[in-house]
Design an enzyme around this catalytic site. Structure first.
Site, short mmCIF file in Angstrom:
data_model
loop_
_atom_site.label_atom_id
_atom_site.label_comp_id
_atom_site.label_asym_id
_atom_site.label_seq_id
_atom_site.Cartn_x
_atom_site.Cartn_y
_atom_site.Cartn_z
N ASP A 1 0.79 -1.52 -0.08
CA ASP A 1 0.03 0.08 0.04
C ASP A 1 1.36 1.78 0.22
OD1 ASP A 1 -2.76 1.23 0.24
OD2 ASP A 1 -2.34 1.73 2.31
N HIS B 1 -3.54 13.71 1.19
CA HIS B 1 -4.26 12.69 1.86
C HIS B 1 -2.35 13.31 3.15
CE1 HIS B 1 -4.50 9.79 4.63
NE2 HIS B 1 -3.51 9.16 4.13
N GLU C 1 -10.06 4.35 3.94
CA GLU C 1 -8.85 4.61 3.22
C GLU C 1 -9.89 4.47 2.05
OE1 GLU C 1 -5.39 4.07 4.24
OE2 GLU C 1 -5.55 5.03 5.78
N GLU D 1 -8.91 3.81 -1.79
CA GLU D 1 -7.73 3.92 -2.57
C GLU D 1 -7.91 3.22 -3.99
OE1 GLU D 1 -4.44 2.08 -0.25
OE2 GLU D 1 -5.32 2.97 1.35
N ASP E 1 -8.50 -0.12 2.38
CA ASP E 1 -7.81 -0.29 3.67
C ASP E 1 -8.14 0.37 5.02
OD1 ASP E 1 -5.31 -0.86 4.66
OD2 ASP E 1 -4.78 1.93 4.45
N ARG F 1 -6.64 3.82 14.22
CA ARG F 1 -5.45 5.27 14.13
C ARG F 1 -4.95 4.76 15.12
NH1 ARG F 1 -5.18 5.72 8.91
NH2 ARG F 1 -7.08 6.18 8.02
N GLN G 1 -2.82 2.79 15.19
CA GLN G 1 -1.60 2.91 14.57
C GLN G 1 -0.50 3.93 15.14
OE1 GLN G 1 -3.30 4.68 10.65
NE2 GLN G 1 -1.34 4.97 9.68
N LYS H 1 -3.42 -2.37 10.74
CA LYS H 1 -3.76 -2.64 9.13
C LYS H 1 -3.94 -3.61 8.28
CE LYS H 1 -2.28 2.63 7.40
NZ LYS H 1 -3.52 2.99 6.66
N THR I 1 -8.54 -5.77 4.60
CA THR I 1 -8.03 -5.32 3.60
C THR I 1 -9.53 -5.41 2.12
OG1 THR I 1 -5.95 -4.61 3.84
CG2 THR I 1 -7.00 -3.78 1.68
N GLU J 1 -8.69 12.38 7.54
CA GLU J 1 -8.76 12.87 7.61
C GLU J 1 -10.51 14.60 7.49
OE1 GLU J 1 -6.89 13.49 3.79
OE2 GLU J 1 -6.71 11.89 4.28
MN MN Z 1 -4.04 2.84 3.04
#
Ligand code: MN
Length: 435
Positions: A137, A144, A209, A211, A244, A248, A251, A264, A268, A382
């Site tokens: 990834d 971002h 996420e 993507e 994804d 948080r 993370q 993560k 997925t 975000e």
């Molecule tokens: Mn990602």
């Protein structure tokens, strides 16, 4: 393709496709793996309201004009063998499928096999399109990277390497799942106070996420052999939507110094239909020129013909009460494939600059795709600015991060004036509580 771009199959009689099949016309013909209607895992092509059973087509001789090795690969249960054949074989099969499904061709339409080879697209189960050997990834959207960076390093959001190489991490292929698979909230180490001790808790800050994914094909390069940026474009079979899912709080505690790990690796999701790079060729947009002050990429990442894809992306969320009341999912943000700073070709070229081997069925993720606007942010971190600006769903509840029962739906269409829309379908997942 036939001049009109129309097919004889219901839902694809106009080039754009109709109704629930908008974007699944003759110009698209995405490939995927499926099972159902008493048939075991096999490959298929989406056309209008139907799925074309490729195994049945090969068995009955409908695809007899194709090379034997292409037919054999299309009769398998996953795309890997077909991916390994490379772009000339992909183009040959695509051209033959467009001919057979085009409105002026009666060969398949009038054949006894037609009813049996075309099934309604709704009654079957879509599977992962290929066995994914490796998954990487990236982090290739500058909006971002700047947004997330500025939360943690306000004066210095982009690391010094960011504009020189596509930053990425090696993800976990074993937990890549097809759209629709449940998303179990992970457990993990979290820290409540900034300097407090960690404890094992359910993730509290679960995020998605938005993507784009790329499915790698062509003959595997040998270890030690680089794939150039031009060649990379021929090694990408097609694209999917990719979520994804990210924890948080896990993370934040674990990511330094080696990047994301358990935050993560729990799941997925990808959309099951692979939209071929060849179908997307007319929707390419030249790479935007670097502005003054931005570094030119090193030679191995430079190609005048390089491109981004104009795929319009959106994220929608529905809570369990919304679904019970029949309230449609709320679109919370929109962005575009052209919001990336690095192309998929550059990502693949950089991935192999060290001589890393890439095999058919490897998966690349673009990284969260965010645009410049506040409503173009591709993850909740975000969009709610770390939870300081919650969003309100139609059921009146607020979201800083995802709650159990929430469903996240990614959607995408390739769009260009004068051309039919190409749909990526959807990538869905419902959050379940910790087991
Ligand atoms: Mn990602």
């Amino acid at each position: 393709m036939t001049a009109s771009g129309a097919s004889w199959v219901a839902g694809a009689r106009s080039a754009d496709g109709e109704g629930k099949s908008e974007g699944f016309g003759l110009a698209n013909l995405p490939m995927g793996a499926w099972s159902g209607e008493g048939r075991g895992a096999r490959l298929g092509v989406r056309i209008g309201d139907s799925i074309l059973d490729l195994h049945r087509c090969v068995e009955s001789g409908v695809l007899a004009r194709l090379d034997r090795r292409i037919q054999d690969a299309l009769a398998k249960s996953v795309l890997n063998d077909y991916l390994g054949l490379g772009h000339a074989a992909w183009a040959a099969a695509r051209a033959e499928l467009q001919r057979l499904l085009g409105e002026s061709c009666g060969e398949l339409r009038d054949a006894a096999i037609a009813k049996d080879a075309l099934l309604p697209a709704w009654g079957i189960t879509m599977r992962l399109p290929c066995d994914i050997g490796d998954y990487t990834d990236f982090y290739a959207s500058i909006h971002h990277a700047t947004n997330v960076g500025s939360m943690f390093r306000p004066t210095n959001p982009l690391m010094p390497n960011w504009k020189h190489l596509p930053v990425g991490y090696h993800g976990r292929a074993s937990t890549v799942v097809a759209s629709g698979a449940a998303v179990r909230r992970p457990m993990g180490q979290t820290v409540q106070a900034d300097d407090g001790p960690p404890s094992l808790t359910p993730c509290r800050l679960l995020d998605y996420e938005l993507e784009l994914g790329a499915i790698v094909g062509g003959q595997a390069n040998e270890i030690g052999q680089r794939v150039g940026v031009v060649e990379a474009a021929q090694r990408i079979f097609g694209h999917v939507l990719l979520n994804d899912w990210s924890a948080r709080d896990l993370q934040k505690w674990e990511y330094q110094p080696l990047g994301p790990f358990t935050a993560k690796n729990f799941i997925t999701s990808i959309s099951p239909w692979v939209v071929m790079a060849e179908a997307l060729a007319p929707y390419r947009v030249p790479m935007p020129a670097r502005v003054e002050g931005d570094p030119q990429p090193l030679e191995y990442l430079r190609w005048d013909g390089d491109f981004l894809l104009d795929v319009r992306l959106e994220v929608a969320i529905s809570s369990a009460p919304m679904r019970e009341r029949g309230v449609p999912a709320m679109v919370v943000s929109r962005s575009r494939g052209t919001d990336l700073w690095w192309s998929m070709n550059q990502m693949l070229a950089h991935h192999t600059v060290s001589g890393c081997r890439m095999r058919p069925g490897d998966l690349l993720g673009s990284g969260t795709i965010s645009g410049a606007g506040e409503d173009e942010r591709g993850c909740l971190l975000e969009l709610t600015w770390r939870g300081t600006k919650p969003i309100t769903l139609p059921d009146g509840t607020e979201r800083k991060f995802l709650q159990d029962g929430d469903e996240v739906i990614l959607r995408g269409f390739a769009v260009r004036d004068g051309l039919p829309k190409l749909s990526f379908g959807e990538c869905r997942g419902i959050v379940l509580p910790v087991a």
